[in-house]
Design a protein around this motif. Structure first.
Motif, PDB file in Angstrom:
ATOM      1  N   TYR A  76       3.295   4.341  -5.927  1.00  0.00           N
ATOM      2  CA  TYR A  76       4.604   4.386  -6.591  1.00  0.00           C
ATOM      3  C   TYR A  76       4.504   3.648  -7.919  1.00  0.00           C
ATOM      4  O   TYR A  76       3.645   2.756  -8.088  1.00  0.00           O
ATOM      5  CB  TYR A  76       5.668   3.735  -5.693  1.00  0.00           C
ATOM      6  CG  TYR A  76       5.971   4.579  -4.471  1.00  0.00           C
ATOM      7  CD1 TYR A  76       7.013   5.494  -4.484  1.00  0.00           C
ATOM      8  CD2 TYR A  76       5.179   4.490  -3.330  1.00  0.00           C
ATOM      9  CE1 TYR A  76       7.268   6.286  -3.374  1.00  0.00           C
ATOM     10  CE2 TYR A  76       5.429   5.286  -2.217  1.00  0.00           C
ATOM     11  CZ  TYR A  76       6.481   6.180  -2.245  1.00  0.00           C
ATOM     12  OH  TYR A  76       6.732   6.983  -1.151  1.00  0.00           O
ATOM     13  N   TYR A 111      -0.786   8.233   1.501  1.00  0.00           N
ATOM     14  CA  TYR A 111      -1.176   6.899   1.026  1.00  0.00           C
ATOM     15  C   TYR A 111      -1.205   5.904   2.182  1.00  0.00           C
ATOM     16  O   TYR A 111      -0.535   6.104   3.193  1.00  0.00           O
ATOM     17  CB  TYR A 111      -0.235   6.414  -0.090  1.00  0.00           C
ATOM     18  CG  TYR A 111       1.209   6.218   0.291  1.00  0.00           C
ATOM     19  CD1 TYR A 111       1.640   5.093   0.990  1.00  0.00           C
ATOM     20  CD2 TYR A 111       2.174   7.164  -0.066  1.00  0.00           C
ATOM     21  CE1 TYR A 111       2.976   4.904   1.323  1.00  0.00           C
ATOM     22  CE2 TYR A 111       3.511   6.993   0.263  1.00  0.00           C
ATOM     23  CZ  TYR A 111       3.899   5.866   0.958  1.00  0.00           C
ATOM     24  OH  TYR A 111       5.217   5.686   1.289  1.00  0.00           O
ATOM     25  N   ARG A 132       0.190   7.231   5.612  1.00  0.00           N
ATOM     26  CA  ARG A 132       1.410   8.026   5.714  1.00  0.00           C
ATOM     27  C   ARG A 132       1.150   9.397   5.104  1.00  0.00           C
ATOM     28  O   ARG A 132       0.569   9.480   4.021  1.00  0.00           O
ATOM     29  CB  ARG A 132       2.555   7.358   4.917  1.00  0.00           C
ATOM     30  CG  ARG A 132       2.869   5.924   5.378  1.00  0.00           C
ATOM     31  CD  ARG A 132       4.346   5.645   5.255  1.00  0.00           C
ATOM     32  NE  ARG A 132       5.052   6.654   6.030  1.00  0.00           N
ATOM     33  CZ  ARG A 132       6.219   7.188   5.694  1.00  0.00           C
ATOM     34  NH1 ARG A 132       6.842   6.784   4.605  1.00  0.00           N
ATOM     35  NH2 ARG A 132       6.770   8.114   6.447  1.00  0.00           N
ATOM     36  N   HIS A 135       4.879  12.745   1.139  1.00  0.00           N
ATOM     37  CA  HIS A 135       6.324  12.941   1.317  1.00  0.00           C
ATOM     38  C   HIS A 135       7.074  12.610   0.033  1.00  0.00           C
ATOM     39  O   HIS A 135       6.547  11.914  -0.844  1.00  0.00           O
ATOM     40  CB  HIS A 135       6.845  12.059   2.456  1.00  0.00           C
ATOM     41  CG  HIS A 135       6.557  10.603   2.232  1.00  0.00           C
ATOM     42  ND1 HIS A 135       5.394  10.010   2.629  1.00  0.00           N
ATOM     43  CD2 HIS A 135       7.278   9.624   1.621  1.00  0.00           C
ATOM     44  CE1 HIS A 135       5.404   8.734   2.290  1.00  0.00           C
ATOM     45  NE2 HIS A 135       6.540   8.474   1.668  1.00  0.00           N
ATOM     46  N   HIS A 137      10.927  11.021  -0.977  1.00  0.00           N
ATOM     47  CA  HIS A 137      12.109  10.356  -0.411  1.00  0.00           C
ATOM     48  C   HIS A 137      13.396  10.905  -1.022  1.00  0.00           C
ATOM     49  O   HIS A 137      13.433  11.230  -2.224  1.00  0.00           O
ATOM     50  CB  HIS A 137      12.076   8.859  -0.725  1.00  0.00           C
ATOM     51  CG  HIS A 137      10.969   8.108  -0.068  1.00  0.00           C
ATOM     52  ND1 HIS A 137      11.159   7.373   1.081  1.00  0.00           N
ATOM     53  CD2 HIS A 137       9.666   7.949  -0.404  1.00  0.00           C
ATOM     54  CE1 HIS A 137      10.016   6.792   1.420  1.00  0.00           C
ATOM     55  NE2 HIS A 137       9.092   7.117   0.536  1.00  0.00           N
TER      56      HIS A 137
HETATM   57 FE   LIG Z   1       6.998   6.643   0.709  1.00  0.00          FE
END
Ligand SMILES: [Fe+2]
Length: 207
Positions: A76, A111, A132, A135, A137
């Motif tokens: 991120y 990630y 994970r 995806h 959000h």
């Molecule tokens: Fe996430």
């Protein structure tokens, strides 16, 4: 995730919720429908589109969508200050008169969650990997409706069956379909191949 599931039992056809996660920012940049939330230009390009609807199927014009995602390296923007521009992979959108929304971005990748704290010890003890699946959000709000916090998961992503935080729900897995047709690309302001994902969001009534 267990608490989240207990607190957000989904009635009728409403979109299922999932965890908020630690990377939401309260000051996401406001963008116009069709804008790109990807400010860097690396990674496979894609378009996300859909409609925000009530449980009865009526469009919810003016619904607000707050979206955020990792880049094609699995980070991120807030994890990489000085590497990614602030606001990369984020946007606040307002659904149109038909409840529709769309924006451009890149397909995120899977990630690992951080493993340098107690969670790392827990994962190690339970012999679980830290990954994970890919995806995007969403937090979606509309007057008279319950706020929905969810993700869409990229179908076929590694770890889709073994998310480290148990957040995958089948109904949230979304196909990203390759599109090669230049006329379709032009409709979305793109040239060249891209992936198209469609995700309608159904909100529950407030009461
Ligand atoms: Fe996430």
């Amino acid at each position: 995730m267990l608490v989240e599931t207990i607190n957000n039992r989904t009635a009728n056809a409403a979109t299922e919720s999932t965890v908020l996660g630690p990377f939401h920012m309260v000051t996401s940049p406001r963008r116009a429908l069709g804008d790109s939330i990807d400010l860097v230009g690396t990674g496979p390009r894609c378009v996300l589109e859909g409609r925000v609807l009530s449980a009865a199927g009526t469009p919810l014009p003016g619904a607000e969508l707050d979206v955020w995602q990792a880049n094609d390296q699995g980070f991120y923007d807030v994890q990489q200050p000085g590497v990614q521009p602030a606001g990369n992979g984020r946007g606040l959108f307002t659904a149109g008169q038909d409840g529709g929304y769309w924006f451009r971005t890149i397909v995120p990748t899977y990630y690992p969650i951080p493993t340098d704290g107690p969670v790392g010890t827990l994962l190690q003890s339970t012999k679980r990997h830290p990954y994970r699946p890919a995806h995007i959000h969403f937090i979606v709000t509309a007057p008279g409706h319950r706020t929905l916090t969810t993700h869409i998961f990229v179908a076929g992503s590694p770890y889709i069956e073994s998310d480290a935080v148990f957040a995958v729900k089948k109904s949230l897995i979304t196909e990203f379909t390759p599109v090669g047709d230049p006329a379709t690309a032009a409709r979305y302001g793109l040239t060249g191949p891209f992936q198209l994902a469609n995700f309608d969001i159904v909100l529950q009534p407030e009461n």
